[in-house]
Design a protein around this motif. Sequence first.
Motif, mmCIF file in Angstrom:
data_model
loop_
_atom_site.group_PDB
_atom_site.id
_atom_site.type_symbol
_atom_site.label_atom_id
_atom_site.label_comp_id
_atom_site.label_asym_id
_atom_site.label_seq_id
_atom_site.Cartn_x
_atom_site.Cartn_y
_atom_site.Cartn_z
ATOM 1 N N MET A 1 0.841 -1.188 0.000
ATOM 2 C CA MET A 1 0.000 0.000 0.000
ATOM 3 C C MET A 1 0.883 1.247 0.000
ATOM 4 S SD MET A 1 -3.063 1.033 2.644
ATOM 5 C CE MET A 1 -3.953 -0.474 2.278
ATOM 6 N N THR A 2 0.700 2.103 -0.998
ATOM 7 C CA THR A 2 1.552 3.288 -1.150
ATOM 8 C C THR A 2 1.235 4.325 -0.078
ATOM 9 O OG1 THR A 2 1.667 2.936 -3.527
ATOM 10 C CG2 THR A 2 2.227 5.131 -2.716
ATOM 11 N N ARG A 3 2.317 4.864 0.492
ATOM 12 C CA ARG A 3 2.177 5.943 1.485
ATOM 13 C C ARG A 3 2.868 7.187 0.947
ATOM 14 N NH1 ARG A 3 1.826 4.251 7.258
ATOM 15 N NH2 ARG A 3 3.511 5.688 7.724
ATOM 16 N N THR A 4 2.173 8.316 1.048
ATOM 17 C CA THR A 4 2.713 9.612 0.634
ATOM 18 C C THR A 4 2.662 10.554 1.815
ATOM 19 O OG1 THR A 4 1.964 9.315 -1.652
ATOM 20 C CG2 THR A 4 2.434 11.564 -0.947
ATOM 21 N N LEU A 5 3.722 11.325 1.981
ATOM 22 C CA LEU A 5 3.798 12.310 3.061
ATOM 23 C C LEU A 5 3.969 13.696 2.450
ATOM 24 C CD1 LEU A 5 4.011 12.971 6.099
ATOM 25 C CD2 LEU A 5 6.484 12.554 5.915
ATOM 26 N N ILE A 6 3.107 14.614 2.829
ATOM 27 C CA ILE A 6 3.210 16.012 2.410
ATOM 28 C C ILE A 6 3.659 16.811 3.622
ATOM 29 C CG2 ILE A 6 1.978 18.004 1.472
ATOM 30 C CD1 ILE A 6 -0.034 16.030 0.242
ATOM 31 N N THR A 7 4.777 17.495 3.497
ATOM 32 C CA THR A 7 5.356 18.203 4.637
ATOM 33 C C THR A 7 5.545 19.682 4.327
ATOM 34 O OG1 THR A 7 7.658 17.855 3.945
ATOM 35 C CG2 THR A 7 6.635 16.121 5.261
ATOM 36 N N GLY A 8 5.522 20.488 5.395
ATOM 37 C CA GLY A 8 5.963 21.877 5.309
ATOM 38 C C GLY A 8 4.937 22.876 4.834
ATOM 39 N N GLY A 9 3.710 22.449 4.498
ATOM 40 C CA GLY A 9 2.738 23.365 3.939
ATOM 41 C C GLY A 9 1.732 23.884 4.952
ATOM 42 N N LEU A 10 1.011 24.917 4.561
ATOM 43 C CA LEU A 10 -0.099 25.447 5.347
ATOM 44 C C LEU A 10 -1.368 24.755 4.872
ATOM 45 C CD1 LEU A 10 -1.249 27.481 7.420
ATOM 46 C CD2 LEU A 10 -1.530 29.096 5.500
ATOM 47 N N VAL A 11 -1.929 23.896 5.704
ATOM 48 C CA VAL A 11 -3.153 23.181 5.352
ATOM 49 C C VAL A 11 -4.335 24.117 5.574
ATOM 50 C CG1 VAL A 11 -4.636 21.218 5.883
ATOM 51 C CG2 VAL A 11 -2.140 20.956 5.934
ATOM 52 N N ILE A 12 -5.105 24.341 4.508
ATOM 53 C CA ILE A 12 -6.269 25.221 4.582
ATOM 54 C C ILE A 12 -7.514 24.418 4.245
ATOM 55 C CG2 ILE A 12 -7.348 27.362 3.790
ATOM 56 C CD1 ILE A 12 -4.614 28.294 2.821
ATOM 57 N N THR A 13 -8.450 24.395 5.179
ATOM 58 C CA THR A 13 -9.771 23.844 4.922
ATOM 59 C C THR A 13 -10.786 24.944 5.200
ATOM 60 O OG1 THR A 13 -10.149 23.051 7.180
ATOM 61 C CG2 THR A 13 -8.987 21.563 5.665
ATOM 62 N N ALA A 14 -12.072 24.636 5.013
ATOM 63 C CA ALA A 14 -13.097 25.620 5.329
ATOM 64 C C ALA A 14 -13.127 25.932 6.816
ATOM 65 C CB ALA A 14 -14.458 25.118 4.867
ATOM 66 N N ALA A 15 -12.634 25.018 7.635
ATOM 67 C CA ALA A 15 -12.732 25.169 9.086
ATOM 68 C C ALA A 15 -11.509 25.790 9.731
ATOM 69 C CB ALA A 15 -13.003 23.800 9.727
ATOM 70 N N GLU A 16 -10.307 25.580 9.142
ATOM 71 C CA GLU A 16 -9.111 26.029 9.834
ATOM 72 C C GLU A 16 -7.930 26.173 8.879
ATOM 73 O OE1 GLU A 16 -7.871 23.145 12.725
ATOM 74 O OE2 GLU A 16 -7.856 21.499 11.285
ATOM 75 N N GLU A 17 -6.917 26.862 9.368
ATOM 76 C CA GLU A 17 -5.617 26.956 8.707
ATOM 77 C C GLU A 17 -4.572 26.519 9.725
ATOM 78 O OE1 GLU A 17 -4.840 30.815 7.094
ATOM 79 O OE2 GLU A 17 -6.873 31.061 6.324
ATOM 80 N N VAL A 18 -3.777 25.527 9.361
ATOM 81 C CA VAL A 18 -2.799 25.009 10.312
ATOM 82 C C VAL A 18 -1.604 24.443 9.557
ATOM 83 C CG1 VAL A 18 -3.982 22.759 10.382
ATOM 84 C CG2 VAL A 18 -2.486 23.432 12.278
ATOM 85 N N HIS A 19 -0.415 24.738 10.039
ATOM 86 C CA HIS A 19 0.777 24.087 9.497
ATOM 87 C C HIS A 19 0.775 22.646 9.980
ATOM 88 C CE1 HIS A 19 2.839 27.473 7.601
ATOM 89 N NE2 HIS A 19 2.341 28.214 8.570
ATOM 90 N N ALA A 20 0.796 21.719 9.035
ATOM 91 C CA ALA A 20 0.701 20.309 9.408
ATOM 92 C C ALA A 20 1.324 19.433 8.342
ATOM 93 C CB ALA A 20 -0.760 19.904 9.616
ATOM 94 N N ASP A 21 1.799 18.277 8.767
ATOM 95 C CA ASP A 21 2.181 17.207 7.851
ATOM 96 C C ASP A 21 0.936 16.369 7.568
ATOM 97 O OD1 ASP A 21 4.770 18.108 7.983
ATOM 98 O OD2 ASP A 21 5.430 16.565 9.416
ATOM 99 N N VAL A 22 0.830 15.899 6.339
ATOM 100 C CA VAL A 22 -0.337 15.118 5.925
ATOM 101 C C VAL A 22 0.147 13.758 5.434
ATOM 102 C CG1 VAL A 22 -2.341 14.996 4.403
ATOM 103 C CG2 VAL A 22 -1.556 17.230 5.243
ATOM 104 N N LEU A 23 -0.366 12.705 6.052
ATOM 105 C CA LEU A 23 -0.011 11.354 5.649
ATOM 106 C C LEU A 23 -1.167 10.755 4.838
ATOM 107 C CD1 LEU A 23 2.039 8.986 5.859
ATOM 108 C CD2 LEU A 23 0.704 8.188 7.848
ATOM 109 N N ILE A 24 -0.819 10.201 3.679
ATOM 110 C CA ILE A 24 -1.793 9.580 2.775
ATOM 111 C C ILE A 24 -1.464 8.104 2.648
ATOM 112 C CG2 ILE A 24 -2.589 9.516 0.379
ATOM 113 C CD1 ILE A 24 -1.873 12.549 0.278
#
Length: 463
Positions: A1-24
Motif C-alpha cells: 500500500m503506497t504511502r505519501t507524506l506532504i510536509t511543510g505546507g499550510l493546510v487550509i480547509t473551510a474550518a481552519e488553517e494550520v501548518h501540518a504534515d499530511v499522511l496519505i
Amino acid sequence: MTRTLITGGLVITAAEEVHADVLIEGGRIAALAAPGSQRWSADRVIDATDTYVIPGGVDAHTHMELPFGGTFASDTFETGTRAAAWGGTTTIVDFAVQSVGRSLTEGFDTWMEKANGRCAIDYGFHMIVSDVNGATLREMDALVAQGVTSFKLFTAYPGVFYSDDGQILRAMQQASGNGGLIMAHAENGLAIDVLVQQALARGERDPRHHGEVRKVLLEAEATHRVIQLARVAGAPLYVVHVSADEALAEIVTARDKGLPVFGETCPQYLFLSTDNLAEPDFEGAKYVCSTPLRPREHQAALWRGLRTDDLQVVSTDHCPFCFSGQKELGRGDFSKIPNGLPGVENRMDLLHQGVVDGHITRRRWIEIACAAPARMFGLYGRKGTIAPGADADVVIYDPAAEQTLSASTHHMNVDYNAYEGKRVRGKVRTVLSRGEVIIDNGAYTGHAGHGAFLPRGVTQYLG
C-alpha cells in the motif's frame, strides 16, 4: 500500500488553517500532525514549504459533451476532466440529460456511457428533467437510490428544456419525499423569447443583444417564482448561476425567512460583464452564456453574497464552444450563438485572486470551491476537506506564483479563453486524486479512466 507524506505546507480547509504534515495511505488521508512531530515513513515525500495544502476543488456544475444549438460542447469527458485537474479541481458533477419523450434512466445511462473509462478525475451526475410526467416522477425515486440525488429544471429554453410551473411543482413535491434536491435555471423563458423576436425584427442582431433581451427582472421574477413553488412543495431549492443583484435579493429574502433556499454563482459573473458582450467584430459571441453577463455593478453584490453565505457555491457552468465553427453559427443572429463559456480550468485560480483582491478570505475560498459544493451534493467527508478518512484529493498551491490566463497555455479543448490576458496570483503546483499524483510540477501524470463514478448521498445542508 503506497504511502505519501506532504510536509511543510499550510493546510487550509473551510474550518481552519494550520501548518501540518499530511499522511496519505491507500488513497485516503490517514493522519495529520504538527510538522515534524511524527516519524512517518513514506514511499513518496512532497515538500510543500511556502505553499498551501488544500482540498481538491469540487466543480458541481459542468456540461461535458452537451448537445446544444445544433452542436456539442467542445470538451469531452476526457479533455474536460484533464483540464479540471490542471486547475486544481478533482471532482466534477456533470449533467445527464433526459430528452423529451424519453426516460430519465435512458438519459442517465447515455451519460454514464460517455464518461465511463474516460475521466481523469472523479465524477457524479445531476439529472436534467425535460419531460415531467408520472413515469418520470417514479424514476426520480429510483435515481436517488442509485446516487443521483439532484434534479435540474428550467424555466428557460421553451421547446428544449422548459418546464411549466405545474411540472416544476410536481417534481419538487416528488423531491420533498425522496430527499432529492431540485436545481433551477431561473429565467422567464417565454418572455425572453418574445423579446428575442422583437429585437431581431428591429435588426438588433449582435452578441450584445443576447444580454439585453435576457433582462435582470426576468431572472429575478423566475427566481421568486421557483422559490414560492418550493415553499408550496416543502422542498429545498438550489438556484444555479445567479448573475444579478435582483435575483440574489430574492434568495436573501427567502433565506432570511429560514427557508432551505441556496444559490450558486460562477466566475464569469464575478469577473466579466456586458462590456465583454459588446466587444466588436463579433468577439462578444465568446461571452454568450445564460444567464447572461451583467453590468459590472452587479459584481459587488455577488461578492457580498459569497461573504454573507447567501450564495454558498461557486461552480463554472463549464460549457465550451469554439469561436471558430461553433460560436460563429450565430453571425447575424445572436439567438443562434451556442450558449456557454469555458472555465473549469480557471475557477480555483480566479477565486484565489478574489482572496488576493480582498473579496473573500482563504477559508471562504475553500468553502465555496470545495467544502460547500461537496456538502450541497452529498459528498462531504469524502470530498471537499483534508481530514482523516477523506479521499486524498489534495492540491499543493503556490500562492506567490503569477500567471497569465490564455488559450495559448490552457488545456481546455476550446480555441479561446474567456479571461484572456488576465494576470492572477496563485497557481497549482501538484494535484493528487485519491492519492495518485495527476499533476506534478507542470506535467500531467494522470490518465483517462482514473476517475471513478461517485454515487452521492442527499444534500448535507439540511438537518
